[in-house]
Scaffold this motif. Structure first.
Motif, short mmCIF file in Angstrom:
data_model
loop_
_atom_site.label_atom_id
_atom_site.label_comp_id
_atom_site.label_asym_id
_atom_site.label_seq_id
_atom_site.Cartn_x
_atom_site.Cartn_y
_atom_site.Cartn_z
N ILE A 40 0.84 -1.21 0.00
CA ILE A 40 0.00 0.00 0.00
C ILE A 40 0.87 1.25 0.00
O ILE A 40 0.59 2.23 -0.69
CB ILE A 40 -0.93 -0.02 1.23
N ILE A 41 1.99 1.21 0.75
CA ILE A 41 2.87 2.38 0.85
C ILE A 41 3.52 2.69 -0.50
O ILE A 41 3.62 3.85 -0.90
CB ILE A 41 3.95 2.13 1.93
N VAL A 42 3.99 1.65 -1.21
CA VAL A 42 4.69 1.89 -2.49
C VAL A 42 3.73 1.90 -3.67
O VAL A 42 4.18 2.10 -4.82
CB VAL A 42 5.79 0.83 -2.72
N GLY A 283 -0.70 -5.69 -2.15
CA GLY A 283 -0.99 -4.42 -1.49
C GLY A 283 -0.99 -3.24 -2.43
O GLY A 283 -1.72 -2.26 -2.22
N MET A 284 -0.17 -3.30 -3.49
CA MET A 284 -0.11 -2.20 -4.45
C MET A 284 -1.43 -1.98 -5.17
O MET A 284 -1.72 -0.87 -5.63
CB MET A 284 1.00 -2.47 -5.47
N LEU A 285 -2.23 -3.04 -5.30
CA LEU A 285 -3.52 -2.92 -6.00
C LEU A 285 -4.64 -2.45 -5.08
O LEU A 285 -5.78 -2.31 -5.53
CB LEU A 285 -3.89 -4.27 -6.62
N LEU A 286 -4.31 -2.24 -3.81
CA LEU A 286 -5.34 -1.82 -2.85
C LEU A 286 -5.52 -0.30 -2.90
O LEU A 286 -4.56 0.45 -2.72
CB LEU A 286 -4.95 -2.24 -1.43
N ASP A 287 -6.74 0.12 -3.11
CA ASP A 287 -7.08 1.54 -3.08
C ASP A 287 -7.78 1.83 -1.75
O ASP A 287 -8.91 1.38 -1.53
CB ASP A 287 -7.99 1.89 -4.25
N PRO A 288 -7.13 2.55 -0.83
CA PRO A 288 -7.76 2.83 0.47
C PRO A 288 -9.12 3.49 0.35
O PRO A 288 -10.01 3.28 1.19
CB PRO A 288 -6.75 3.76 1.16
N ALA A 289 -9.30 4.30 -0.69
CA ALA A 289 -10.59 4.98 -0.87
C ALA A 289 -11.70 3.97 -1.12
O ALA A 289 -12.82 4.11 -0.59
CB ALA A 289 -10.49 5.97 -2.02
N ILE A 290 -11.43 2.93 -1.92
CA ILE A 290 -12.43 1.90 -2.19
C ILE A 290 -12.75 1.13 -0.91
O ILE A 290 -13.91 0.78 -0.65
CB ILE A 290 -11.94 0.95 -3.30
N ILE A 344 -6.70 -16.08 -6.45
CA ILE A 344 -7.99 -16.19 -7.15
C ILE A 344 -8.48 -14.81 -7.56
O ILE A 344 -8.99 -14.62 -8.68
CB ILE A 344 -9.01 -16.91 -6.26
N ALA A 345 -8.33 -13.82 -6.67
CA ALA A 345 -8.76 -12.46 -7.00
C ALA A 345 -7.95 -11.90 -8.16
O ALA A 345 -8.49 -11.24 -9.06
CB ALA A 345 -8.63 -11.56 -5.78
N THR A 346 -6.63 -12.15 -8.15
CA THR A 346 -5.77 -11.69 -9.26
C THR A 346 -6.18 -12.35 -10.56
O THR A 346 -6.19 -11.71 -11.62
CB THR A 346 -4.30 -12.00 -8.95
N LEU A 347 -6.54 -13.63 -10.50
CA LEU A 347 -7.00 -14.34 -11.69
C LEU A 347 -8.27 -13.70 -12.24
O LEU A 347 -8.41 -13.48 -13.45
CB LEU A 347 -7.26 -15.81 -11.35
N GLY A 348 -9.22 -13.40 -11.35
CA GLY A 348 -10.46 -12.76 -11.79
C GLY A 348 -10.23 -11.41 -12.43
O GLY A 348 -10.87 -11.07 -13.44
N LEU A 349 -9.32 -10.62 -11.87
CA LEU A 349 -9.01 -9.31 -12.44
C LEU A 349 -8.35 -9.44 -13.81
O LEU A 349 -8.64 -8.66 -14.73
CB LEU A 349 -8.09 -8.52 -11.50
N SER A 350 -7.44 -10.42 -13.95
CA SER A 350 -6.73 -10.57 -15.23
C SER A 350 -7.68 -10.92 -16.37
O SER A 350 -7.42 -10.58 -17.52
CB SER A 350 -5.65 -11.65 -15.09
N TYR A 359 -11.62 -6.94 -5.51
CA TYR A 359 -10.23 -7.25 -5.11
C TYR A 359 -9.86 -6.56 -3.79
O TYR A 359 -9.43 -7.22 -2.85
CB TYR A 359 -9.27 -6.84 -6.22
N PRO A 360 -9.98 -5.23 -3.68
CA PRO A 360 -9.63 -4.61 -2.40
C PRO A 360 -10.54 -5.05 -1.26
O PRO A 360 -10.09 -5.11 -0.10
CB PRO A 360 -9.79 -3.11 -2.67
N ILE A 361 -11.78 -5.40 -1.55
CA ILE A 361 -12.69 -5.86 -0.50
C ILE A 361 -12.20 -7.19 0.09
O ILE A 361 -12.13 -7.37 1.31
CB ILE A 361 -14.13 -6.00 -1.05
N ILE A 362 -11.83 -8.14 -0.80
CA ILE A 362 -11.41 -9.46 -0.31
C ILE A 362 -10.06 -9.37 0.39
O ILE A 362 -9.80 -10.05 1.40
CB ILE A 362 -11.37 -10.48 -1.47
N VAL A 363 -9.16 -8.49 -0.11
CA VAL A 363 -7.87 -8.33 0.56
C VAL A 363 -8.04 -7.69 1.93
O VAL A 363 -7.39 -8.09 2.91
CB VAL A 363 -6.90 -7.51 -0.32
N ALA A 364 -8.92 -6.72 2.03
CA ALA A 364 -9.19 -6.09 3.33
C ALA A 364 -9.78 -7.11 4.31
O ALA A 364 -9.41 -7.14 5.50
CB ALA A 364 -10.14 -4.91 3.15
#
Length: 733
Positions: A40-42, A283-290, A344-350, A359-364
């Motif tokens: 998330i930081i980078v 973490g890089m794909l996580l948008d805190p706003a979402i 699995i989430a990365t697969l769905g996005l691809s 994606y951010p929901i399941i990671v959170a």
């Protein structure tokens, strides 16, 4: 000097990850959480203080992370372990997975998501995190508990289910539809492809690894192992399957070899580094706003995950005959999701198959449930006691009787085990036969059709070639079930004939030609059936021989615990039991437990003698209750805090050369006094360029022998001074 952006990005990723994970270790949280926070930081959604430039290259590194993670997971998998997890772990895993698939679909519908989102969500929340659970149990010192053994068994089955899910989801996502026929077809193709890989791999790979292990060093071993892994990954991509499948299958094949622990040790640094890059990329794909805008959905999902997993695992464990305490501890241990959810989430996005905010929901949700996992495990004991206080004595008695009844029924059954072995043999042979027919049908037959003018002759030649190559395995299918399985034998023979007919339709469109050719082939089959039977016997013997040295195939796999269970302890070099004999430790008298096996390198000391001494790195297999094993671990095995600087607790391996005139020259190792006078052990001898490992005690020592001796540092120093004094006296004479 120009620096490639990828190197700069890697420096940023690893630097930030190192700092964040160090802080997470200080607050006793899993490092996986630290990696995701570092991502998330980078990542692109935070201020560009530390920013990644070449995102596409990072994705390639992250894919390598998935490959090495799955390869390492396969190394820990082992199909022998899958066979040993028992009915309880298998049924509990199935109950839990089905429950979470249903809950995931229902939750997605309630939230108004699409059917594709529902399918992916169900799979995401169905699989618990092997990495997080193992790390949590290690940090809490609970790996020796009885419930931990059950949890590991459940995780093994879940990992296998996750691989199947990845393949099925790839098929679904590529077609953007959910069709039962497509799933059945994909499942059949998967079984064929994976089955052929496993059968061929189990026959070939263990022999190659054994040869490399004997003649090669660590460099050759890691290069060879990774080459095999990436080769199967490439083959998996060729068949349009997930790269994770190929990596996992090759890891599981290597897990059946004696060199598996060596390979694991060599692969671990690669897995840790590339795995860190993968989790940072998550973490890089996580948008805190979402995350903030979907906080309600995240909380609902967390409640579904925790409640669904706790209740389904606990219920499945109770149904399969385990105690109430084991059920509660198992349920509380598995109340989270982890790395497979990200994959699995990365697969769905691809494939653009799921909504971007899933994606951010399941990671959170994974972050929250991972954070709560250690606390759930820690408080499982008090919850168990509270439930017992609320239950009546009659209810507790019924639970105990039910558990005893189920365990008695499941512990017996040589008949059923033999039946399963025969069924697996029939299934394996069927996969080989099908692979041969398909390979010749797709590769050899087109070439024959181009060389032979008449199509019918080309068909007959290709079919006969397929039949001859697969005849030994067809014979094994026809004879897999004999007395006392008359009904199963009849069914298996009919199924074999039907399947052979179906396979043959790949070559023939005219039934008359098929019948004539089949008649000639049947005659040929009965004329040479003895040779086919002999060849299959040779094949099966070599197949089993390739795995006979597997570390999983030790005697303790056949021991059946009652109220107690088996637990492994690795002896720390600073442990207080190092250097002591079993009789000196008095484990039975002090703790009520027994040491049944000592694993020392590639050697198993079964039912060790009371005079057997404990050495650093020994793996001790103990038999006792949770309480007995915990007291043993706390009092003796665990590294004492006060011995950090104590040199007496240090053991080492040192060489000693036998000179002419030495007192121990021409004596046996037993009579040399190395063990009795210096409490040291001769573990190897170099003689005339040859190395003798673990030499027998009656071996006679010769001049110029180089002894490799293990012992306490001070005792080794005494032994060295003893040899020096002897040399000085000889020089004086």
């Amino acid at each position: 000097m120009h620096l490639a952006p990828l190197i700069q990005d890697l420096a940023v990723i690893l630097g930030v990850a190192a700092l964040v994970t160090f802080l997470f270790r200080l607050i006793k949280q899993p490092v996986v959480l630290g990696y995701i926070v570092a991502g998330i930081i980078v990542g692109p959604y935070t201020p560009p203080i530390f920013s990644v430039v070449d995102v596409e290259s990072v994705k390639v590194w992250a894919e390598l992370g998935v490959i090495f993670l799955m390869f390492a997971l396969g190394l820990e998998f082992s199909f022998r372990r899958l066979a040993k997890v028992g009915v309880s772990a298998g049924m509990t895993a199935v109950i839990q997975i089905l429950t979470m698939l249903i809950l995931g679909n229902v939750t997605a519908r309630v939230l108004g998501w699409t059917s594709m989102d529902a399918v992916f969500l169900g799979c995401m929340i169905a699989i618990s995190s092997t990495t997080i659970i193992i790390k949590a149990l290690e940090e809490l010192g609970l790996k020796t508990k009885k419930f931990a053994e059950l949890v590991f068994g459940i995780l093994i089955v879940e990992d296998l289910a996750a691989i199947i899910m990845l393949v099925a989801l790839s098929n679904i996502a590529s077609k953007s539809t959910v069709s039962s026929m497509d799933l059945v077809s994909a499942g059949g193709k998967l079984a064929l492809v994976v089955g052929s890989w496993l059968v061929i791999g189990m026959f070939v790979v263990p022999r190659l690894i054994r040869a490399v292990g004997r003649r090669g060093n660590n460099e050759m071993m890691i290069i060879f192992s990774l080459g095999l892994c990436l080769a199967l990954v490439s083959l998996s991509a060729y068949f349009h399957y997930s790269v994770a499948l190929g990596a996992f299958i090759m890891g599981s094949i290597l897990a059946e070899t004696r060199e598996v622990h060596r390979i694991e040790e060599l692969v671990t640094p690669l897995k840790d580094m590339f795995g860190a890059v993968f989790f940072v990329s998550v973490g890089m794909l996580l948008d805190p706003a979402i995350i903030l805008s979907n906080w309600a959905s995240i909380l609902i999902l967390c409640v579904v995950i925790i409640c669904g997993k706790v209740l389904s695992v606990a219920l499945g464990t109770l149904v399969t005959g385990q105690s109430l305490g084991t059920a509660v501890h198992s349920g509380f241990s598995m109340a989270q999701i982890g790395e497979f959810s990200f994959i699995i989430a990365t697969l769905g996005l691809s494939y653009n198959a799921i909504r971007p905010d899933l994606y951010p929901i399941i990671v959170a949700a994974s972050l929250i449930t991972t954070f709560t996992t250690p606390y759930f495990i820690r408080y499982a004991g008090p919850v168990t006691e509270a439930i017992k206080r609320r239950l009546s004595p009659e209810a507790m008695t019924r639970l105990d009787r039910y558990g005893s009844f189920i365990q008695r029924r499941s512990s017996g059954g040589t008949f059923s085990k033999d039946f399963y072995v025969r069924a697996l043999r029939w299934l394996a042979c069927m996969i080989i036969v099908l692979t041969i027919f398909i390979a010749i049908g797709y590769r050899v037959y087109p070439w024959l059709a181009g060389q032979i003018v008449r199509r019918e002759i080309a068909q007959a030649v290709a079919w006969l070639l397929s039949f001859v190559l697969s005849a030994p395995f067809i014979w094994a299918m026809l004879t897999a079930f004999r007395a006392p399985y008359q009904l199963a034998g009849l069914v298996s023979r009919i199924a074999t004939v039907v399947l052979l007919t179906v396979f043959s339709l790949e070559f023939f469109s005219v039934w008359l030609v098929l019948l004539v050719t089949a008649g000639l082939a049947t005659l040929f089959f009965f004329l040479f059936r003895r040779r086919f039977e002999s060849f299959y016997g040779w094949f099966e013997e070599k197949f089993i021989a390739g795995m006979e040295n597997s570390p999983e195939d030790s005697v303790h796999s056949h021991l059946v615990p009652w109220d107690a269970h088996l637990a492994e302890f690795t002896v720390d070099p600073h442990s207080s039991i190092v250097g002591q004999t079993l009789i000196e430790l008095g484990l039975r008298e002090r703790f009520g437990m027994n040491v049944v096996v000592i694993q020392r390198g590639d050697k198993d000391l079964v039912a060790p003698k009371a005079t057997e001494r404990i050495y650093p790195g020994d793996v001790i297999l103990c038999f006792g209750t949770d309480e007995e094993l915990e007291r043993f671990h706390a009092d003796l095995i665990r590294r004492p805090e006060t011995q950090g600087e104590d040199e007496d607790a240090s053991y080492a391996l040192r060489p000693f050369e036998i000179q002419s005139g030495s007192r121990i020259l021409h004596r046996t190792i037993r009579d040399s006094g190395v063990r009795e006078q210096f409490d040291c052990m001769v573990v190897g001898i170099e003689r005339d360029g040859e190395r003798l490992r673990s030499p027998k005690s009656d071996l006679v020592l010769e001049e110029k022998d180089l002894l490799w001796v293990v012992g306490n540092v001070r005792q080794l120093q005494r032994l060295a001074e003893h040899f020096q004094n002897q040399a000085s006296r000889r020089a004086g004479l």
